[in-house]
Design a protein around this motif. Structure first.
Motif, mmCIF file in Angstrom:
data_model
loop_
_atom_site.group_PDB
_atom_site.id
_atom_site.type_symbol
_atom_site.label_atom_id
_atom_site.label_comp_id
_atom_site.label_asym_id
_atom_site.label_seq_id
_atom_site.Cartn_x
_atom_site.Cartn_y
_atom_site.Cartn_z
ATOM 1 N N ALA A 1 14.176 9.540 -54.906
ATOM 2 C CA ALA A 1 13.963 9.535 -54.241
ATOM 3 C C ALA A 1 12.443 10.792 -54.009
ATOM 4 C CB ALA A 1 13.868 9.604 -52.946
ATOM 5 N N GLU A 2 13.171 12.037 -54.379
ATOM 6 C CA GLU A 2 12.209 13.139 -54.271
ATOM 7 C C GLU A 2 11.622 13.542 -55.509
ATOM 8 O OE1 GLU A 2 13.541 18.096 -55.033
ATOM 9 O OE2 GLU A 2 15.327 16.693 -53.391
ATOM 10 N N ALA A 3 11.766 13.415 -56.380
ATOM 11 C CA ALA A 3 10.861 13.679 -57.818
ATOM 12 C C ALA A 3 9.239 12.036 -57.577
ATOM 13 C CB ALA A 3 11.096 13.119 -59.111
ATOM 14 N N LEU A 4 9.731 11.145 -56.629
ATOM 15 C CA LEU A 4 9.078 10.331 -56.749
ATOM 16 C C LEU A 4 7.826 10.485 -55.588
ATOM 17 C CD1 LEU A 4 10.430 6.935 -56.834
ATOM 18 C CD2 LEU A 4 9.073 7.496 -58.682
ATOM 19 N N ALA A 5 8.587 10.682 -54.268
ATOM 20 C CA ALA A 5 7.521 11.627 -53.477
ATOM 21 C C ALA A 5 6.948 12.342 -53.661
ATOM 22 C CB ALA A 5 8.372 12.519 -52.167
ATOM 23 N N GLY A 6 7.492 13.553 -55.074
ATOM 24 C CA GLY A 6 6.758 14.511 -55.266
ATOM 25 C C GLY A 6 5.593 13.816 -56.036
ATOM 26 N N ARG A 7 5.453 13.066 -56.324
ATOM 27 C CA ARG A 7 4.573 11.759 -57.071
ATOM 28 C C ARG A 7 3.837 11.318 -56.460
ATOM 29 N NH1 ARG A 7 6.891 10.592 -62.590
ATOM 30 N NH2 ARG A 7 7.780 11.964 -63.359
ATOM 31 N N GLY A 8 3.907 10.921 -55.258
ATOM 32 C CA GLY A 8 3.016 10.432 -53.707
ATOM 33 C C GLY A 8 3.495 8.824 -53.676
ATOM 34 N N LEU A 9 4.565 9.068 -54.685
ATOM 35 C CA LEU A 9 4.960 7.310 -54.871
ATOM 36 C C LEU A 9 6.076 6.821 -54.031
ATOM 37 C CD1 LEU A 9 5.389 7.047 -58.860
ATOM 38 C CD2 LEU A 9 3.426 6.395 -57.060
ATOM 39 N N GLY A 10 7.025 7.949 -52.937
ATOM 40 C CA GLY A 10 7.919 6.989 -52.259
ATOM 41 C C GLY A 10 7.276 6.722 -51.074
ATOM 42 N N PRO A 11 8.144 6.644 -50.320
ATOM 43 C CA PRO A 11 7.784 5.504 -48.865
ATOM 44 C C PRO A 11 7.189 6.499 -47.982
ATOM 45 C CG PRO A 11 9.976 5.944 -48.663
ATOM 46 C CD PRO A 11 9.788 6.464 -50.246
ATOM 47 N N GLU A 12 6.301 6.151 -47.036
ATOM 48 C CA GLU A 12 5.764 6.550 -46.243
ATOM 49 C C GLU A 12 6.663 7.337 -45.097
ATOM 50 O OE1 GLU A 12 1.811 7.283 -47.040
ATOM 51 O OE2 GLU A 12 1.440 5.055 -48.007
ATOM 52 N N GLY A 13 6.256 8.257 -44.676
ATOM 53 C CA GLY A 13 7.494 9.007 -43.541
ATOM 54 C C GLY A 13 6.936 9.775 -42.685
#
Length: 169
Positions: free
Chosen positions: A157-169
């Motif tokens: 989740a951290e890796a995806l959020a770093g790429r802007g691919l994670g859930p918006e929150g």
């Protein structure tokens, strides 16, 4: 002399009824439990009852009468110095939380039950997982798997959020 030698053996009560060195069978049972499988006869593969681990520990203890001495180590429960026999050490505690075999397997008041332990049979022997009971070991393995899975998901989740691919929150 023959009777003393016979106490060092166990036999497959569930299947082939052949004799096995108690210490060898205990190593086999420890391995089977560590990989999440039932204890079985190494000769015929018949499943042994889970309470057979108590008998195997007793038989393996008789086979290993010459006890190792761990100089510089003490049991945190009974205060044995140096520890004689098998040394058990907690994987989570710092400074080291160490126990002798008798205290580690204490039937009515086992200390430090929530932490994983490793055991060493001799100062020159490798460390290996220390198991109290089959049920406890299964629970401990499940907890460790769940924690690993949780850490893996958090890292993903951290890796995806770093790429802007994670859930918006």
């Amino acid at each position: 002399e023959h009777t003393a030698a016979m106490r060092l053996l166990t036999y497959c009560k569930a299947g082939c009824r052949r004799t096995i060195h108690a210490q060898c069978m205990k190593h086999w049972a420890d391995h089977r439990v560590s990989v999440g499988e039932d204890i079985s006869c190494p000769l015929c593969r018949a499943t042994w009852p889970s309470e057979s681990m108590v008998e195997l520990r007793r038989g393996a203890g008789l086979a290993n009468r010459r006890r190792s001495v761990f100089w510089g180590h003490s049991c945190r429960r009974c205060r044995m110095v140096p520890v004689r026999g098998v040394l058990h050490s907690c994987l989570l505690c710092d400074p080291a939380f160490e126990l002798c075999e008798e205290c580690f397997l204490h039937p009515s008041d086992p200390p430090h039950t929530k932490h994983p332990f490793v055991r060493r049979a001799a100062p020159s022997a490798p460390w290996c997982p220390a198991l109290r009971t089959v049920r406890e070991t299964q629970l401990q393995l499940n907890r460790m798997r769940e924690q690993g899975e949780r850490r893996r998901r958090e890292a993903l989740a951290e890796a995806l959020a770093g790429r802007g691919l994670g859930p918006e929150g």
